[in-house]
Design a protein around this motif. Structure first.
Motif, mmCIF file in Angstrom:
data_model
loop_
_atom_site.group_PDB
_atom_site.id
_atom_site.type_symbol
_atom_site.label_atom_id
_atom_site.label_comp_id
_atom_site.label_asym_id
_atom_site.label_seq_id
_atom_site.Cartn_x
_atom_site.Cartn_y
_atom_site.Cartn_z
ATOM 1 N N HIS A 108 -63.722 0.103 -78.737
ATOM 2 C CA HIS A 108 -62.951 -0.735 -77.811
ATOM 3 C C HIS A 108 -61.460 -0.731 -78.141
ATOM 4 O O HIS A 108 -60.632 -0.901 -77.266
ATOM 5 C CB HIS A 108 -63.479 -2.170 -77.826
ATOM 6 N N SER A 109 -61.108 -0.508 -79.413
ATOM 7 C CA SER A 109 -59.684 -0.514 -79.765
ATOM 8 C C SER A 109 -58.980 0.758 -79.306
ATOM 9 O O SER A 109 -57.761 0.795 -79.218
ATOM 10 C CB SER A 109 -59.510 -0.688 -81.273
ATOM 11 N N PHE A 110 -59.746 1.839 -79.033
ATOM 12 C CA PHE A 110 -59.140 3.083 -78.577
ATOM 13 C C PHE A 110 -59.085 3.187 -77.056
ATOM 14 O O PHE A 110 -58.411 4.063 -76.525
ATOM 15 C CB PHE A 110 -59.918 4.281 -79.128
ATOM 16 N N LEU A 111 -59.809 2.330 -76.360
ATOM 17 C CA LEU A 111 -59.836 2.397 -74.900
ATOM 18 C C LEU A 111 -58.614 1.689 -74.320
ATOM 19 O O LEU A 111 -58.236 0.607 -74.764
ATOM 20 C CB LEU A 111 -61.114 1.751 -74.369
ATOM 21 N N PRO A 113 -56.725 0.073 -70.857
ATOM 22 C CA PRO A 113 -57.102 -0.451 -69.539
ATOM 23 C C PRO A 113 -56.623 0.506 -68.440
ATOM 24 O O PRO A 113 -55.557 1.106 -68.535
ATOM 25 C CB PRO A 113 -56.384 -1.799 -69.463
ATOM 26 N N VAL A 114 -57.436 0.647 -67.410
ATOM 27 C CA VAL A 114 -57.131 1.535 -66.296
ATOM 28 C C VAL A 114 -56.636 0.683 -65.130
ATOM 29 O O VAL A 114 -57.291 -0.276 -64.729
ATOM 30 C CB VAL A 114 -58.383 2.339 -65.884
ATOM 31 N N THR A 115 -55.475 1.054 -64.586
ATOM 32 C CA THR A 115 -54.904 0.298 -63.467
ATOM 33 C C THR A 115 -55.431 0.855 -62.146
ATOM 34 O O THR A 115 -55.965 1.968 -62.082
ATOM 35 C CB THR A 115 -53.367 0.400 -63.488
#
Length: 197
Positions: A108-111, A113-115
């Motif tokens: 989760h720390s490498f993902l 957020p996608v706009t």
């Protein structure tokens, strides 16, 4: 140094490592684990450490049978071989677990957020690609249809009967003579044909 002194130092180091591997480290591990779980009960930690040592020694003995060490002798070489097999097995298991568990826990720390704008851009690129594929398919279909049409015209021009094939074969040299006569006589092939007749 004297060879006897080196041999003595080697044996002392060897047996010290065996003592650490067979007694001190396993009992310390159980001691600290039990004390941290039971909130500092010294008697229970000591009893657990003493009870876990024979179980650990049995596990070491069983792991030695995997490489066919069936002797029960307590020589330094056999004791180190047995603890080596168990150590390599434990390190392999822990390494495999860590290699799978760490990325799973910390993914989760490498993902990022996608706009919505990024999603729309990717959709537009996908639509452009699909349009280009459809255009290429239409071009391919048009070329195939043109090839079929030309092949049909060519088949229609070729005589299908034996008489027609012979007539076309005989007509070929006469057409060549007519062209030659027109070049020599300076007229059209039809005019030279009229002069010959």
């Amino acid at each position: 140094l004297d060879p006897g002194v080196r041999n003595f130092a080697w044996k002392v180091d060897h047996w010290t490592l065996i003592w650490l591997a067979y007694v001190v480290l396993p009992s310390s591990f159980v001691w600290t684990s039990v004390r941290s779980i039971i909130n500092g009960s010294t008697k229970l930690a000591f009893a657990s450490a003493m009870l876990s040592l024979p179980l650990f020694w049995y596990a070491v003995y069983v792991s030695g049978t995997l490489i066919h060490i069936d002797s029960i002798s307590l020589s330094a070489d056999l004791l180190m071989a047995r603890i080596g097999v168990l150590g390599v097995t434990v390190v392999g298991v822990l390494s495999g677990f860590g290699a799978v568990n760490f990325p799973f826990q910390s993914m989760h720390s490498f993902l990022r957020p996608v706009t919505q704008q990024q999603v729309a851009d990717v959709e537009q690129r996908l639509l452009r690609t699909l349009r280009m594929i459809a255009m290429k398919k239409r071009q391919d279909l048009t070329l195939k249809q043109e090839e079929f049409r030309l092949a049909a015209v060519k088949r229609a021009e070729q005589p299908s009967s034996l008489v027609g094939k012979v007539a076309k074969f005989v007509q070929g040299p006469f057409a060549a003579w007519e062209a030659l006569a027109s070049v020599v006589g300076g007229g059209s092939p039809s005019a030279s044909r009229k002069q010959l007749s």
